[in-house]
Design a protein around this motif. Structure first.
Motif, PDB file in Angstrom:
ATOM      1  N   TRP A  63       0.789  -1.225   0.000  1.00 40.78           N
ATOM      2  CA  TRP A  63       0.000   0.000   0.000  1.00 40.78           C
ATOM      3  C   TRP A  63       0.825   1.281   0.000  1.00 40.78           C
ATOM      4  CZ3 TRP A  63      -4.413  -0.910  -1.844  1.00 40.78           C
ATOM      5  CH2 TRP A  63      -5.058  -2.123  -1.586  1.00 40.78           C
ATOM      6  N   PRO A  64       1.931   1.375   0.745  1.00 44.27           N
ATOM      7  CA  PRO A  64       2.708   2.617   0.638  1.00 44.27           C
ATOM      8  C   PRO A  64       3.159   2.921  -0.788  1.00 44.27           C
ATOM      9  CG  PRO A  64       3.405   1.368   2.556  1.00 44.27           C
ATOM     10  CD  PRO A  64       2.479   0.474   1.782  1.00 44.27           C
ATOM     11  N   GLY A  65       3.659   1.909  -1.483  1.00 46.99           N
ATOM     12  CA  GLY A  65       4.099   2.123  -2.849  1.00 46.99           C
ATOM     13  C   GLY A  65       2.949   2.454  -3.789  1.00 46.99           C
ATOM     14  N   LEU A  66       1.823   1.773  -3.629  1.00 50.01           N
ATOM     15  CA  LEU A  66       0.665   2.067  -4.469  1.00 50.01           C
ATOM     16  C   LEU A  66       0.133   3.472  -4.200  1.00 50.01           C
ATOM     17  CD1 LEU A  66      -1.249  -1.336  -4.334  1.00 50.01           C
ATOM     18  CD2 LEU A  66       0.078  -0.409  -6.244  1.00 50.01           C
ATOM     19  N   THR A  67       0.190   3.893  -2.944  1.00 49.41           N
ATOM     20  CA  THR A  67      -0.240   5.250  -2.609  1.00 49.41           C
ATOM     21  C   THR A  67       0.664   6.283  -3.269  1.00 49.41           C
ATOM     22  OG1 THR A  67      -1.098   4.475  -0.480  1.00 49.41           O
ATOM     23  CG2 THR A  67      -0.712   6.842  -0.712  1.00 49.41           C
ATOM     24  N   VAL A  68       1.972   6.032  -3.234  1.00 52.14           N
ATOM     25  CA  VAL A  68       2.915   6.942  -3.887  1.00 52.14           C
ATOM     26  C   VAL A  68       2.670   6.961  -5.396  1.00 52.14           C
ATOM     27  CG1 VAL A  68       5.352   7.310  -4.416  1.00 52.14           C
ATOM     28  CG2 VAL A  68       4.660   6.750  -2.095  1.00 52.14           C
ATOM     29  N   ALA A  69       2.409   5.788  -5.981  1.00 47.28           N
ATOM     30  CA  ALA A  69       2.123   5.733  -7.419  1.00 47.28           C
ATOM     31  C   ALA A  69       0.865   6.520  -7.758  1.00 47.28           C
ATOM     32  CB  ALA A  69       1.981   4.277  -7.866  1.00 47.28           C
ATOM     33  N   ALA A  70      -0.167   6.409  -6.911  1.00 55.04           N
ATOM     34  CA  ALA A  70      -1.396   7.172  -7.136  1.00 55.04           C
ATOM     35  C   ALA A  70      -1.133   8.670  -7.041  1.00 55.04           C
ATOM     36  CB  ALA A  70      -2.457   6.748  -6.121  1.00 55.04           C
ATOM     37  N   ALA A  71      -0.292   9.065  -6.072  1.00 53.60           N
ATOM     38  CA  ALA A  71       0.056  10.478  -5.967  1.00 53.60           C
ATOM     39  C   ALA A  71       0.823  10.945  -7.202  1.00 53.60           C
ATOM     40  CB  ALA A  71       0.885  10.712  -4.703  1.00 53.60           C
ATOM     41  N   GLY A  72       1.705  10.081  -7.708  1.00 54.47           N
ATOM     42  CA  GLY A  72       2.433  10.422  -8.927  1.00 54.47           C
ATOM     43  C   GLY A  72       1.515  10.584 -10.127  1.00 54.47           C
ATOM     44  N   VAL A  73       0.496   9.722 -10.221  1.00 54.99           N
ATOM     45  CA  VAL A  73      -0.479   9.836 -11.302  1.00 54.99           C
ATOM     46  C   VAL A  73      -1.240  11.152 -11.199  1.00 54.99           C
ATOM     47  CG1 VAL A  73      -2.610   8.855 -12.241  1.00 54.99           C
ATOM     48  CG2 VAL A  73      -0.712   7.355 -11.617  1.00 54.99           C
ATOM     49  N   GLY A  74      -1.636  11.507  -9.969  1.00 55.88           N
ATOM     50  CA  GLY A  74      -2.339  12.778  -9.779  1.00 55.88           C
ATOM     51  C   GLY A  74      -1.484  13.962 -10.176  1.00 55.88           C
ATOM     52  N   GLY A  84       5.141  -2.009  -3.473  1.00 55.16           N
ATOM     53  CA  GLY A  84       3.979  -1.467  -4.171  1.00 55.16           C
ATOM     54  C   GLY A  84       4.320  -0.906  -5.536  1.00 55.16           C
ATOM     55  N   LEU A  85       5.472  -0.261  -5.660  1.00 56.67           N
ATOM     56  CA  LEU A  85       5.876   0.281  -6.956  1.00 56.67           C
ATOM     57  C   LEU A  85       6.183  -0.831  -7.952  1.00 56.67           C
ATOM     58  CD1 LEU A  85       8.128   3.227  -5.734  1.00 56.67           C
ATOM     59  CD2 LEU A  85       5.871   3.396  -6.812  1.00 56.67           C
ATOM     60  N   THR A  86       6.778  -1.911  -7.461  1.00 60.47           N
ATOM     61  CA  THR A  86       7.013  -3.065  -8.340  1.00 60.47           C
ATOM     62  C   THR A  86       5.691  -3.683  -8.778  1.00 60.47           C
ATOM     63  OG1 THR A  86       9.117  -3.523  -7.239  1.00 60.47           O
ATOM     64  CG2 THR A  86       8.132  -5.313  -8.500  1.00 60.47           C
ATOM     65  N   LEU A  87       4.737  -3.773  -7.853  1.00 54.45           N
ATOM     66  CA  LEU A  87       3.406  -4.281  -8.197  1.00 54.45           C
ATOM     67  C   LEU A  87       2.759  -3.414  -9.269  1.00 54.45           C
ATOM     68  CD1 LEU A  87       1.009  -6.222  -7.563  1.00 54.45           C
ATOM     69  CD2 LEU A  87       0.278  -4.541  -5.860  1.00 54.45           C
ATOM     70  N   ALA A  88       2.882  -2.095  -9.121  1.00 57.60           N
ATOM     71  CA  ALA A  88       2.313  -1.194 -10.117  1.00 57.60           C
ATOM     72  C   ALA A  88       2.976  -1.377 -11.467  1.00 57.60           C
ATOM     73  CB  ALA A  88       2.453   0.258  -9.644  1.00 57.60           C
ATOM     74  N   ALA A  89       4.316  -1.487 -11.464  1.00 57.17           N
ATOM     75  CA  ALA A  89       5.053  -1.592 -12.724  1.00 57.17           C
ATOM     76  C   ALA A  89       4.744  -2.875 -13.469  1.00 57.17           C
ATOM     77  CB  ALA A  89       6.560  -1.489 -12.457  1.00 57.17           C
TER      78      ALA A  89
END
Length: 393
Positions: A43-54, A96-101
């Motif tokens: 979740w921390p990485g996914l949250t950061v990815a969502a913030a990056g998308v925003g 989380g970032l690896t999961l997103a990628a």
């Protein structure tokens, strides 16, 4: 006395008004445990990815000429090199970032199939289809060959060739996912670095194409429709194609998107061929190990390398299913529009995750070779696409 006994019991157990520590079943001890689970998961990485998308969306809104997906990967690279941020990205945010990628990239590729129908491909005509296949094949083979000759490590030549020839970062993510399934656990981290390097290079050259190609529209003597086909056959990401082609009007934009999506459709057979090649290599290695009498030991040492990747990976099957579904015409425009927005958001999150894995000092160590390959491949696909457009119109 009974009342006094009950009062004493309540005091001893802390169930009265005592301010003593609560038991393990109290609500105060559950929250820290939940917080630890949150912090140790994706979740921390996914949250950061969502913030990056925003953030990427806000930049794109302020500068519409800059493609949304390009901004996402650039922000990921910038975050990875910001001193107070990069430690978190490499630490608790890495999962989380690896999961997103990886995972979100696959879902985005599946939804990309809803942008293409078989009737669109048929409407291009056989000469245009042959031109697209020829440009893709020439770019793929030429870039891969040159990358090997330059001595680029790992899967970088293949990933860069795939990104230039087909659909930029989306193709790199798809091919990287297949290669991960065929490699050992030790090689997967290197594979992610190779993918991040390829994405950075393709994004850079695609961004340059947005600025350079419209300047060549008039000097090359191309009509609006021809210019659109040239952009669709020669620019990497879908967003970059739209950004470059829209400068010549709606006719150019329509032709560019159709030709570009024809290139996207070639992703499925390419992935299938790579899977077959991986299976053949695994079979050859198995025969050699069997003749040496070390099959079992070597298989144990390889870990995940012994797994046979499926001939058609699930996300590629999903992509083809979405193409078939779009061809039926049963989906209303509102659903297609919503799926398009979802696909962009997913790919943006995936590209932010890939960008966060870019390490510029490592890229600089092979910078000259990577730059030579990128610029040569860029000229190769632009020249091949230009010749193909002149031949077919």
């Amino acid at each position: 006395m009974a009342l006094l006994d009950r009062a004493a019991t309540r005091t001893a157990t802390g169930s009265g008004t005592s301010t003593g520590p609560r038991t393990a079943t109290g609500p105060r001890t559950a929250d820290p445990a939940a917080g630890r689970r949150w912090a140790s998961g994706p979740w921390p990485g996914l949250t950061v990815a969502a913030a990056g998308v925003g953030a990427a969306w806000l930049v794109h809104r302020a500068l519409p000429a800059v493609p949304f997906l390009t901004v996402a990967v650039v922000l990921g690279i910038a975050a990875a090199h910001t001193p107070r941020v990069r430690e978190g990205l490499r630490g608790r945010c890495r999962a989380g970032l690896t999961l997103a990628a990886k995972r979100l990239m696959r879902v985005g590729v599946v939804l990309l199939g809803l942008k293409l129908s078989l009737s669109d491909v048929a409407g291009l005509g056989w000469r245009t289809v042959a031109m697209v296949v020829g440009v893709v094949g020439l770019t793929l083979a030429g870039t891969w060959w040159l990358g090997r000759r330059l001595g680029l490590p790992g899967d970088q030549p293949l990933l860069i060739a795939t990104g230039y020839a087909i659909c930029g970062a989306s193709a790199i993510g798809a091919v990287s996912a297949v290669r991960d399934g065929a490699e050992s656990d030790e090689g997967r981290e290197q594979g992610r670095e190779d993918a991040a390097t390829a994405v950075a290079l393709v994004t850079l050259c695609g961004t340059l194409a947005i600025a350079v190609l419209p300047l060549l529209h008039g000097p090359l003597g191309l009509s609006d429709a021809q210019f659109g086909r040239w952009v669709g056959a020669g620019v990497h990401d879908v967003g970059q194609v739209v950004a470059a082609a829209q400068t010549a009007g709606p006719a150019a934009l329509g032709e560019a998107v159709l030709v570009k999506l024809m290139r996207v459709a070639l992703l499925a057979p390419l992935v299938a061929m790579l899977v077959l090649a991986a299976r053949r290599r695994a079979a050859v290695m198995g025969v050699r190990e069997g003749s040496a009498g070390v099959r079992e030991g070597a298989a144990g040492d390889r870990g995940g390398a012994g797994r046979r990747p499926p001939l058609v990976p699930l996300f590629v099957a999903g992509f083809l299913a979405m193409v078939a579904l779009r061809t039926t015409g049963v989906l209303p425009e509102s659903v297609l529009s919503g799926a398009g927005h979802a696909q962009e958001l997913l790919l943006a999150a995936a590209l932010f995750g890939l960008g966060s894995a870019v390490h510029l000092p490592s890229l600089a160590r092979t910078g000259a070779k990577v730059a030579v390959l990128g610029l040569t491949s860029w000229v190769l696909i632009a020249a091949a696409a230009y010749a193909g457009v002149l031949f077919t119109t």
